[in-house]
Design an enzyme around this catalytic site. Sequence first.
Site, PDB file in Angstrom:
ATOM      1  CG  ASN A 179      -7.245 -33.419  12.919  1.00 20.98           C
ATOM      2  OD1 ASN A 179      -7.325 -32.379  12.271  1.00 20.98           O
ATOM      3  ND2 ASN A 179      -6.252 -34.280  12.754  1.00 20.98           N
ATOM      4  CG  ASP A 205       5.323 -35.086   9.298  1.00 21.36           C
ATOM      5  OD1 ASP A 205       5.040 -36.260   9.553  1.00 21.36           O
ATOM      6  OD2 ASP A 205       4.464 -34.189   9.195  1.00 21.36           O
ATOM      7  CB  SER A 258      -1.848 -33.775   9.300  1.00 22.89           C
ATOM      8  OG  SER A 258      -1.655 -33.973  10.665  1.00 22.89           O
ATOM      9  CG  HIS A 294       1.882 -37.677   9.257  1.00 22.58           C
ATOM     10  ND1 HIS A 294       2.333 -36.395   9.409  1.00 22.58           N
ATOM     11  CD2 HIS A 294       0.548 -37.644   9.501  1.00 22.58           C
ATOM     12  CE1 HIS A 294       1.319 -35.612   9.731  1.00 22.58           C
ATOM     13  NE2 HIS A 294       0.228 -36.343   9.804  1.00 22.58           N
TER      14      HIS A 294
END
Length: 465
Positions: free
Chosen positions: A229, A70, A294, A108
């Site tokens: 998404n 990430d 996520s 994130h």
Amino acid sequence: MTRATARLRRTVSALLSAVLAGGIAASAVATAPAAQADSWRDKEYWLKEAGITKAWEVSKGANVKVAVIDSGVDGGHPDLKGVLAGGHDVSGAGAPDGEKSIGAKPEHGTLVATMLAGRGHEPAKKATASAKPSPNATATASKTKPDGIMGVAPEAQILSVSTWLGSANPGGKSDQDQIPEAVRWAVDNGAKVINISLGSTSPEWPQSWDAAFLYAEQKDVVIVAAAGNRVGGNVQVGAPATIPGVLTVAGLDLNGQASTDSSSQGISIGVAAPAEKLAGGLPGGSYAEWAGTSGATPIVSGVAALIRSKWPEMSAKQVINRIVSTAKDEGSPGKDPLYGFGVLNAEAALKDDVAETKSNPLGSIADWIRVHRRGNLATPAPEPTAPAATAQATLPKATVPVAVPPSQLDSALPAAVVIGFGGLFIAIIVAGTVQLRRAYRATGGGVEDPETGAVTKVEPAHRRS
């Protein structure tokens, strides 16, 4: 490098840059003002609804390392104390240990890590007017629940692999180079589960990724990836979630149904998990509410860690099979492109008897390479063709409103069929006309009786002017 290959590399790189980090652009992060950490703990509805608290009766993920590929993980967050077991930066732009948040959306990785393996923290002591402690103070303190975020696998350890994705990388490495390097590093450093809350809008992936994902498969590592998404532009699942053998996670709304915004669809989806009104930690010790696959992905990665802790010798394909075969069927009966095999049921995954399988129910990258790359990992890929069956999203009638344009394959196939049958029909008509003309001329413009052989003259009809 051929012109077609270069074009594919540019296209994939652009797509990855636009939406990698899990649909970072698609993951709505709402940073809340300072609040008591225990109020964030109360927001973790999925711990009960997905059967995770019941699964903790069997396992909490001890002795399992989970790699989080990430934007870096802030190991200084109070809920991650003692959680990080190492890290690495593959971007060339961050801290070598992967503990510096970098990239376009640096928060994130910390959000993902806290949801996956957060351990909460002891609540702050409140000052009292009296210096003399209450007789029941010790007993009360021992019953106080920890504050902060409790991850799905609170006894697991995190390997932070930081990447710079979603914007120009000052370290110089491309998305295509970072992903395979991150996967290989995670495998070589003991990860039994790899969490990839990243995605793109393309179902195809660069050939440079093949060897790394094959390496993880051969080393028996479970890879869990986000489906993407719709709110971020993913109307269908994109790579790396389309790679065969990867456990792809779709998103659910608060009613347990396929989320309209915080999910996608495609035949590579394996299981669905909560993806709306999620809570996680931010760098610096704060918290945020967010949404997207996520966040659904670390929930499933955490369950994989629980299983690998309970049964250390269980193969990756058996772990994945245990998760998908115990999922609660939802939507169309059987596997479907909105829920995969169904809704995650962590308790069943840890407690039910599950028959062994000889193969990963989500496919094998080794088999895919043999068929679609002709077993060759070295030569450049030819002009892009239709993706593999596991990488091609299907477009059935959905049970939630989705705006899904037909794929080129879906629109081209019916057209080809129509053209094929139409051409055949026209050919028959033309052939019949030719034969009639020949017969007409052979009889001098008359019609021959098939029984007597007599020819009747046919006079042409008069035309209107």
